[in-house]
Scaffold this motif. Structure first.
Motif, PDB file in Angstrom:
ATOM      1  N   THR A 178       0.814  -1.213   0.000  1.00 51.15           N
ATOM      2  CA  THR A 178       0.000   0.000   0.000  1.00 51.15           C
ATOM      3  C   THR A 178       0.850   1.267   0.000  1.00 51.15           C
ATOM      4  O   THR A 178       0.394   2.317  -0.467  1.00 51.15           O
ATOM      5  N   LEU A 179       2.080   1.185   0.520  1.00 46.29           N
ATOM      6  CA  LEU A 179       2.980   2.328   0.415  1.00 46.29           C
ATOM      7  C   LEU A 179       3.256   2.644  -1.047  1.00 46.29           C
ATOM      8  O   LEU A 179       3.188   3.810  -1.473  1.00 46.29           O
ATOM      9  N   ALA A 180       3.543   1.603  -1.839  1.00 48.67           N
ATOM     10  CA  ALA A 180       3.805   1.802  -3.264  1.00 48.67           C
ATOM     11  C   ALA A 180       2.555   2.293  -3.994  1.00 48.67           C
ATOM     12  O   ALA A 180       2.626   3.215  -4.819  1.00 48.67           O
ATOM     13  N   LEU A 181       1.406   1.703  -3.685  1.00 46.59           N
ATOM     14  CA  LEU A 181       0.159   2.127  -4.337  1.00 46.59           C
ATOM     15  C   LEU A 181      -0.206   3.556  -3.948  1.00 46.59           C
ATOM     16  O   LEU A 181      -0.662   4.345  -4.784  1.00 46.59           O
ATOM     17  N   GLY A 182       0.000   3.895  -2.668  1.00 44.08           N
ATOM     18  CA  GLY A 182      -0.357   5.223  -2.199  1.00 44.08           C
ATOM     19  C   GLY A 182       0.532   6.309  -2.756  1.00 44.08           C
ATOM     20  O   GLY A 182       0.051   7.362  -3.188  1.00 44.08           O
ATOM     21  N   ILE A 183       1.846   6.080  -2.794  1.00 46.22           N
ATOM     22  CA  ILE A 183       2.769   7.113  -3.234  1.00 46.22           C
ATOM     23  C   ILE A 183       2.675   7.330  -4.738  1.00 46.22           C
ATOM     24  O   ILE A 183       2.968   8.418  -5.244  1.00 46.22           O
TER      25      ILE A 183
END
Length: 408
Positions: A275-280
């Motif tokens: 989710t860090l990758a999806l969010g950023i």
């Protein structure tokens, strides 16, 4: 259990509980670094500061991760209650002192005079939460090729510099030291330099930024490196990520066995990395008003499970994974505020995540040193450590949840 063992275990548990009780009052007034967006136009250098103006004016130093811990807490709390017009008037009175603690200097050490171009202060809302004001400073741009650097006093904390331009070069500053070296830029680099990019520097309290070189052809700046983003990720856990710290402690409390902790931390890492990758990247996000209360609630839920489950189960990994997704969105919100350079997006994202993991592992190590290593095989571990510890941690998480949904 002997009296000696009981005394030792009680002392170690007391240290842990004291730390948790300290956390109880901390989260609502967390301080964040100032973000400065630098824009260089043909005539001016504009510096737009997104800042906690009350923290700057009360000069709460970087050693305090929470405003209530500082000696200036009363000053900060008074300023936080002021309406925008009144706070702006007080900042105008503080302006001379403010300019004495910051500096925009050229390559020959000359300080460029700064003026206040504009200020925007949000209305008073929940005074327990910081409000971000926008302060725009301006300096005249020198007519010739020049290099500037930014200084920010240590008592203002860290600052994140961001330069956004249609002509940001990916070359290091050292390779653009004169006109001849600029002319030797390869065709591929010239193509790169015309692509929109945001270059970010993380400037530690009291440090001077890397040089920012500009001329008629554009802007060149050396951004923060791999190690800088590791530091940012680590600091988001220790000392600033109290909710993430308590979640990891909650995972530890169930069963302090290395294999069980490793499985849980690995699942948590997998989830929040996703989710860090999806969010950023902007592919998926949720408002902070939704994510932050749920992160606090995740602490309570994991501790309630500690109370009703006396051993590690596979279903625990599913719970950890779901909550890891939430924590990843929280990480993404922080990293979005800082910004990632498009030319080094993947490496910077990996570095931030490495820093987060190192912070989490440090928390696990501290727990083992305080409690786990000494008492993990004791028959009374659950009664003396798991249950009391989970009750305290879960209560803190519930308290933060109620705060964040404004029920307290």
């Amino acid at each position: 259990m002997t009296d000696s063992n009981l005394t030792t275990s009680a002392a170690r548990l007391l240290v842990l509980v004291s730390l948790l009780c300290w956390c109880l009052g901390s989260q609502a007034h967390e301080l964040r670094p100032t973000v400065a967006d630098i824009s260089i136009t043909p005539d001016f250098i504009d510096i737009s500061l997104r800042a906690n103006l009350e923290a700057l004016m009360s000069e709460i130093g970087p050693t305090h991760s929470d405003s209530d811990d500082a000696p200036q807490a009363m000053v900060y709390n008074r300023l936080r209650q002021l309406p925008p017009a009144t706070l702006e008037a007080e900042f105008q009175q503080y302006l001379t002192r403010f300019f004495s603690h910051i500096a925009l200097t050229s390559d020959n050490g000359t300080q460029l005079p700064l003026t206040l171009a504009s200020i925007s202060i949000p209305p008073v809302d929940d005074i327990r939460l910081p409000r971000d004001s926008i302060v725009v400073l301006q300096a005249a741009r020198p007519s010739h090729k020049n290099t500037i650097s930014w200084f920010w006093a240590s008592h203002y904390g860290a600052i994140i510099l961001r330069v956004d331009s249609a002509e940001v070069s990916t070359l290091p500053i050292d390779s653009i030291s004169n006109e001849s070296s600029a002319e030797s830029v390869s065709e591929a680099d010239q193509v790169n330099s015309t692509q929109p990019d945001t270059v970010t520097q993380y400037v530690k309290p009291g440090d001077i930024s890397h040089p920012i070189t500009f001329d008629s052809n554009g802007v060149n700046i050396r951004g923060s490196g791999f190690g800088d983003y590791i530091l940012i990720g680590f600091e988001h856990i220790i000392p600033k990520g109290l909710d993430h710290i308590l979640f990891v402690i909650g995972l530890f409390l169930l069963a302090p066995r290395f294999k069980h902790i490793a499985w849980q931390v690995s699942m948590f890492t997998l989830a929040h990395t996703l989710t860090l990758a999806l969010g950023i990247t902007g592919l998926f996000s949720l408002p902070a008003q939704v994510v932050e209360p749920l992160i606090a609630l995740s602490i309570t839920v994991i501790c309630v499970e500690n109370l009703f489950g006396d051993r590690f189960r596979i279903s625990r990994l599913l719970i950890v994974f779901v909550f890891g997704l939430l924590h990843g969105l929280g990480f993404a919100g922080v990293l979005s505020d800082i910004g990632l350079p498009t030319s080094q997006f993947v490496s910077s994202l990996i570095a931030f995540n490495v820093g987060v993991e190192l912070g989490q592992l440090a928390i696990v190590l501290i727990c083992f040193v305080l409690v786990g290593w000494w008492f993990r095989h004791k028959s009374w571990y659950r009664a003396i450590v798991t249950i009391p510890g989970s009750l305290v941690v879960g209560a803190v998480g519930l308290f933060w949840f109620l705060q964040r949904v404004q029920l307290l």
